[in-house]
Write a protein that holds these residues in place. Structure first.
Motif, short mmCIF file in Angstrom:
data_model
loop_
_atom_site.label_atom_id
_atom_site.label_comp_id
_atom_site.label_asym_id
_atom_site.label_seq_id
_atom_site.Cartn_x
_atom_site.Cartn_y
_atom_site.Cartn_z
N GLU A 1 -27.88 23.01 -20.71
CA GLU A 1 -28.29 21.79 -21.41
C GLU A 1 -29.76 21.79 -21.83
N VAL A 2 -30.44 22.93 -21.74
CA VAL A 2 -31.89 22.92 -21.99
C VAL A 2 -32.26 22.37 -23.37
N SER A 3 -31.45 22.63 -24.37
CA SER A 3 -31.83 22.23 -25.73
C SER A 3 -31.49 20.78 -26.05
N THR A 4 -30.72 20.13 -25.16
CA THR A 4 -30.28 18.76 -25.46
C THR A 4 -30.63 17.75 -24.38
N GLN A 5 -30.91 18.19 -23.16
CA GLN A 5 -31.09 17.23 -22.08
C GLN A 5 -32.39 16.44 -22.23
N SER A 6 -32.32 15.20 -21.79
CA SER A 6 -33.50 14.33 -21.81
C SER A 6 -34.39 14.63 -20.61
N LYS A 7 -35.59 14.10 -20.65
CA LYS A 7 -36.49 14.27 -19.51
C LYS A 7 -35.88 13.63 -18.26
N GLU A 8 -35.22 12.49 -18.46
CA GLU A 8 -34.63 11.79 -17.33
C GLU A 8 -33.53 12.63 -16.67
N ARG A 9 -32.69 13.26 -17.49
CA ARG A 9 -31.63 14.12 -16.95
C ARG A 9 -32.24 15.32 -16.23
N PHE A 10 -33.28 15.88 -16.78
CA PHE A 10 -33.99 17.01 -16.18
C PHE A 10 -34.53 16.63 -14.79
N ILE A 11 -35.18 15.48 -14.72
CA ILE A 11 -35.73 15.00 -13.45
C ILE A 11 -34.62 14.76 -12.43
N GLU A 12 -33.52 14.20 -12.91
CA GLU A 12 -32.38 13.92 -12.03
C GLU A 12 -31.87 15.20 -11.39
N LYS A 13 -31.78 16.28 -12.16
CA LYS A 13 -31.30 17.56 -11.63
C LYS A 13 -32.25 18.12 -10.58
N ILE A 14 -33.54 17.98 -10.85
CA ILE A 14 -34.54 18.50 -9.91
C ILE A 14 -34.48 17.71 -8.60
N GLU A 15 -34.44 16.40 -8.70
CA GLU A 15 -34.47 15.56 -7.50
C GLU A 15 -33.17 15.63 -6.70
N SER A 16 -32.07 16.03 -7.35
CA SER A 16 -30.80 16.14 -6.63
C SER A 16 -30.57 17.53 -6.07
N GLY A 17 -31.52 18.44 -6.30
CA GLY A 17 -31.43 19.77 -5.71
C GLY A 17 -30.59 20.76 -6.48
N GLN A 18 -30.37 20.53 -7.77
CA GLN A 18 -29.52 21.43 -8.56
C GLN A 18 -30.27 22.62 -9.14
N VAL A 19 -31.61 22.53 -9.21
CA VAL A 19 -32.39 23.54 -9.95
C VAL A 19 -33.19 24.42 -8.99
N GLY A 20 -33.08 25.74 -9.20
CA GLY A 20 -33.83 26.68 -8.37
C GLY A 20 -35.24 26.91 -8.89
N ILE A 21 -35.37 27.10 -10.21
CA ILE A 21 -36.66 27.37 -10.85
C ILE A 21 -36.73 26.56 -12.14
N PHE A 22 -37.89 26.02 -12.43
CA PHE A 22 -38.07 25.39 -13.73
C PHE A 22 -39.46 25.70 -14.25
N THR A 23 -39.63 25.63 -15.56
CA THR A 23 -40.95 25.81 -16.17
C THR A 23 -41.35 24.47 -16.78
N THR A 24 -42.55 24.04 -16.44
CA THR A 24 -42.99 22.74 -16.93
C THR A 24 -44.42 22.48 -16.50
N ASP A 25 -45.03 21.46 -17.10
CA ASP A 25 -46.21 20.90 -16.47
C ASP A 25 -45.73 19.92 -15.40
N LEU A 26 -46.62 19.55 -14.52
CA LEU A 26 -46.22 18.69 -13.41
C LEU A 26 -45.79 17.31 -13.88
#
Length: 416
Positions: free
Chosen positions: A303-328
């Protein structure tokens, strides 16, 4: 060496960001009499820079006019504490609209009384207007005075930047890099962020992420893991939508400069003797070829090309993502972390930044540029009756202490 930004602005008048302007300087009335020209003859009896009869006491209240709007109260808690514990007493006035140049010109044309200190975003036109109207001090002597320490001690390159064509300096810098030749880049915090608990589960260490090949192997191993809900771990995720452009960290890993600088145009790099447009850069294409390969292997979030910032944050906070690239800031982790006190409360506390992995034959690119020069100008009213208080304040503001920036915003250390 600790990195620090010195901002000559207190709570209630602190504004993040840098205004960059270009243009030639018109020094206007270069014969303006400086309040410092008489300092050597004035004596220092009971005075900080000049005599109290001429410049008042350092504890006298002085006024600051800020060239932007704010709803801050007249007397904040920080002002009260600073007044009580440091002996610095100031009052702040803000403009009431979003056009500070029009307000400034109206003040000058009407010969209105000006505050002791005039703070404006860096703007040569504002400097020209104030100098031409003969309303501000020529501060050249301040920067060579043996009565002061911090202002004369500013970096010579910074002082050179502040000079007009005739070599005069009219303002004190605000929001500049104390380490001029190695400015602090921390406002971006662009990095590869890795869940260290998952890294341990796959039998790897940070050292294994130093090369792009090592990173790929870790991602492949993470793809075999499940989260606490039984869902497959997403090895790598980022956000491309919402103008987030978080794949820029991957582009930089492959040697591409992605920052457009002050122009905000797509980046241009110098390769050898040629200038190469961002989208024509072979390294740009190589980075996308790598992302395409990882995507086809299922190692990059579908979903990288379509997901919203909110969806991205949700995945991180729920423990679904191992590595991500971003500013803090895109992840909102700086806010999330405030809610927890130990690692058992949130998986987000396991994320740590790591350096860009190396790619064979490639020198890493840049995702942002830090301008070490002033973002703000602080002028001193030529007619001020509070020169001692003003210079005492400006000396305190420019103390090369990494804590000072925090004290400017929050009050003296140990209080808040």
């Amino acid at each position: 060496m600790k990195k620090r930004i010195i901002a000559a602005l207190l709570a209630g008048i602190l504004a993040m960001g840098t205004v960059a302007c270009t243009g030639s300087r018109n020094t206007g009335n270069s014969d303006s009499t400086s309040g410092t020209e008489q300092a050597a003859d004035a004596g220092e009896e009971n005075g900080f820079y000049v005599s109290e009869a001429e410049g008042g006491k350092t504890t006298d209240q002085f006024t600051i006019w800020c060239g932007w709007t704010s709803s801050a109260p007249d007397d904040t808690m920080v002002q009260k504490i600073t007044r009580e514990q440091v002996g610095i007493d100031y009052k702040v006035e803000f403009i009431q609209d979003n056009d500070f140049m029009s307000t400034l010109n109206m003040k000058l044309s009407s010969n209105a009384q000006m505050a002791d200190i005039i703070v404006v975003p860096y703007n040569i036109a504002a400097e020209n207007a104030l100098v031409t109207a003969d309303r501000v001090m020529n501060l050249t002597d301040i920067y060579s005075s043996d009565k002061l320490k911090n202002l004369p001690g500013l970096n010579d390159k910074l002082k050179e930047f502040m000079k007009d064509e005739e070599g005069n300096m009219w303002y004190v810098p605000g929001w500049y890099a104390a380490e001029y030749d190695d400015p602090w880049p921390g406002w971006t915090l662009d990095a590869w962020w890795v869940r260290m608990d998952l890294l341990k589960q796959v039998g790897a260490k940070k050292e294994d992420l130093k090369t792009i090949e090592g990173l790929e192997q870790v991602m492949r191993n993470m793809a075999k893991l499940k989260d606490e809900n039984g869902n497959t771990i997403i090895p790598l995720s980022f956000v491309q939508s919402d103008n987030a452009f978080q794949e820029r960290i991957i582009l930089a890993t492959f040697g591409v400069d992605t920052s457009g600088g002050d122009s905000n145009m797509p980046a241009v790099m110098k390769e050898g003797d040629e200038f190469v447009f961002l989208y024509d850069n072979p390294k740009y294409k190589a980075a996308y070829q790598w992302m395409n390969q990882m995507y086809r292997e299922g190692l990059i979030d579908m979903e990288v090309s379509t997901q919203s910032k909110e969806r991205f944050i949700e995945k991180i906070e729920s423990g679904q993502v191992g590595i991500f690239t971003t500013d803090l800031w895109i992840t909102n982790l700086n806010e999330t972390w405030r809610n927890y006190t130990d690692y058992g409360q949130s998986v987000t506390l396991n994320y740590e930044p790591v350096a860009d992995p190396s790619v064979a034959g490639v020198e890493k690119g840049h995702t942002s540029y830090v301008n070490p020069n002033p973002g703000y100008m602080l002028f001193i009213n030529k007619d001020t009756k509070n020169l001692n208080a003003v210079l005492n304040f400006l000396e305190w503001v420019n103390e090369p202490d990494p804590y000072r920036g925090h004290e400017l915003s929050e009050g003296p250390r140990g209080v808040f």
